[in-house]
Design an enzyme around this catalytic site. Structure first.
Site, PDB file in Angstrom:
ATOM      1  N   GLY A   7      60.319  33.510 113.049  1.00  0.00           N
ATOM      2  CA  GLY A   7      59.983  32.207 113.603  1.00  0.00           C
ATOM      3  C   GLY A   7      59.940  32.158 115.121  1.00  0.00           C
ATOM      4  N   SER A  67      57.391  36.833 112.122  1.00  0.00           N
ATOM      5  CA  SER A  67      56.250  36.446 112.965  1.00  0.00           C
ATOM      6  C   SER A  67      54.981  37.231 112.650  1.00  0.00           C
ATOM      7  CB  SER A  67      56.613  36.564 114.454  1.00  0.00           C
ATOM      8  OG  SER A  67      57.652  35.655 114.767  1.00  0.00           O
ATOM      9  N   GLU A  78      63.391  42.310 107.767  1.00  0.00           N
ATOM     10  CA  GLU A  78      63.121  41.141 108.596  1.00  0.00           C
ATOM     11  C   GLU A  78      64.109  41.103 109.765  1.00  0.00           C
ATOM     12  OE1 GLU A  78      60.831  37.902 106.344  1.00  0.00           O
ATOM     13  OE2 GLU A  78      62.953  37.516 106.108  1.00  0.00           O
ATOM     14  N   GLU A 118      68.367  33.463 106.984  1.00  0.00           N
ATOM     15  CA  GLU A 118      68.751  32.048 107.124  1.00  0.00           C
ATOM     16  C   GLU A 118      69.836  31.680 106.116  1.00  0.00           C
ATOM     17  OE1 GLU A 118      64.792  30.438 106.963  1.00  0.00           O
ATOM     18  OE2 GLU A 118      64.365  31.298 108.929  1.00  0.00           O
ATOM     19  N   ASN A 143      56.955  32.666 102.254  1.00  0.00           N
ATOM     20  CA  ASN A 143      58.233  31.957 102.148  1.00  0.00           C
ATOM     21  C   ASN A 143      58.029  30.571 102.752  1.00  0.00           C
ATOM     22  OD1 ASN A 143      60.827  30.999 102.275  1.00  0.00           O
ATOM     23  ND2 ASN A 143      61.550  32.510 103.763  1.00  0.00           N
ATOM     24  N   LYS A 148      59.974  28.126 102.730  1.00  0.00           N
ATOM     25  CA  LYS A 148      61.240  27.565 103.235  1.00  0.00           C
ATOM     26  C   LYS A 148      61.403  26.110 102.786  1.00  0.00           C
ATOM     27  CE  LYS A 148      61.105  30.845 107.003  1.00  0.00           C
ATOM     28  NZ  LYS A 148      61.635  31.252 108.285  1.00  0.00           N
ATOM     29  N   HIS A 195      68.001  36.246 102.475  1.00  0.00           N
ATOM     30  CA  HIS A 195      67.247  35.926 103.693  1.00  0.00           C
ATOM     31  C   HIS A 195      68.248  35.643 104.820  1.00  0.00           C
ATOM     32  CE1 HIS A 195      64.699  33.811 106.537  1.00  0.00           C
ATOM     33  NE2 HIS A 195      63.660  34.328 105.910  1.00  0.00           N
TER      34      HIS A 195
HETATM   35  C1  PEP Z   1      60.677  34.549 107.117  1.00  0.00           C
HETATM   36  O1  PEP Z   1      61.403  33.593 107.301  1.00  0.00           O
HETATM   37  O2  PEP Z   1      60.818  35.234 106.091  1.00  0.00           O
HETATM   38  C2  PEP Z   1      59.669  34.847 108.105  1.00  0.00           C
HETATM   39  C3  PEP Z   1      59.178  36.054 108.150  1.00  0.00           C
HETATM   40  O3  PEP Z   1      59.318  33.821 108.952  1.00  0.00           O
HETATM   41  P1  PEP Z   1      58.170  33.867 110.091  1.00  0.00           P
HETATM   42  O4  PEP Z   1      56.967  34.546 109.499  1.00  0.00           O
HETATM   43  O5  PEP Z   1      57.912  32.424 110.408  1.00  0.00           O
HETATM   44  O6  PEP Z   1      58.733  34.639 111.229  1.00  0.00           O
END
Ligand code: PEP
Length: 249
Positions: free
Chosen positions: A170, A209, A164, A99, A12, A14, A97
């Site tokens: 993040g 992460s 997630e 976000e 992703n 973003k 997601h």
């Molecule tokens: C995400 O935003 O889908 C995600 C998993 O981000 P990160 O790997 O940076 O935690």
């Protein structure tokens, strides 16, 4: 892993990168995509989908978007529809997601409508669910995820689910392996109860992460059928290292 299910490592990207940077990142991923034990998917920002999809054509790397509108067309200024994404060469779309749920107040019903629209346009929806830190601390993680699945997945869903935990995205923090395995088992149970054999074989990704250093342990867990990777997907070598951490079937 789920027996008989080929894992997927999805990136992703973003809201990162110029067109030139997206093309370079795509080239880095493409160059290392052969001979992996997992399928690869990259999800650039809308404006880079066409160029990245053209670069990946016939290269064994799928391309997706990060959202779509529930309607196929219409007066929706600034939005992008699922048929438009399919037309550009996308095959997948991330939906719900955290976000987007937070920044755009997307409720489960909206995610469900988007997932149905994506499927109708021939896109594979990747529907995200996950609890906040407060919900986990209150012991509500399984209930929250179960409710999100019930509300976000349309009948006949044939896509991918990504677990997630919001607090892991993040942040460099991840749940324990036992906690990941427990939630994934819960998700599997929900999917199997609602979709039968299709639910048993549906990919359930972990996201939050995931890095080269923790990927092997997470990807070996039961019912973890790959990863949805944010930050580490912006460096081709790291994204590919995660894909190489997938245990051979
Ligand atoms: C995400 O935003 O889908 C995600 C998993 O981000 P990160 O790997 O940076 O935690």
């Amino acid at each position: 892993m789920t027996p008989g299910v080929r894992p997927l490592i999805a990136g992703n990207w973003k809201m990162h990168g110029t067109l030139r940077e997206a093309a370079a990142l795509a080239e880095g991923v493409r160059a290392g995509a052969a001979g992996l034990a997992a399928d690869l998917l990259v999800c650039p920002p809308f404006v880079h989908v066409q160029v990245v999809a053209a670069a990946m054509l016939g290269q064994g790397v799928a391309v997706g978007a990060q959202d779509c509108h529930p309607a196929p067309k219409g007066a929706h200024t600034g939005d992008v529809s699922a048929p438009m994404l399919r037309d550009l060469g996308a095959t997948h779309v991330i939906l719900g997601h955290s976000e987007r749920r937070a920044d755009h107040a997307e409720a489960d019903a909206t995610v469900r409508a988007k997932a149905a629209a994506a499927a109708a346009a021939g896109l594979v929806p990747v529907v995200c669910v996950g609890e906040t830190e407060a919900q986990r601390l209150a012991g509500e993680a399984e209930a929250v995820v179960t409710a999100q699945l019930a509300g976000s997945l349309p009948d006949g869903f044939a896509g991918i689910v990504a677990y997630e935990p919001v607090w892991a995205i993040g942040t460099g923090r991840t749940p324990t392996e036992a906690d990941i395995a427990q939630i994934h088992a819960t998700i599997r149970g929900v999917l199997a109860a609602r979709f039968g054999a299709a639910g048993q074989a549906m990919r359930v990704l972990y996201g939050g992460s995931m890095k080269p250093g923790n990927a092997a342990a997470i990807l070996a867990l039961p019912n973890v059928d790959g990863g949805l990777v944010g930050g580490a997907s912006l460096v081709a070598a790291d994204f590919l290292a995660i894909a190489r951490a997938v245990p051979a079937a």
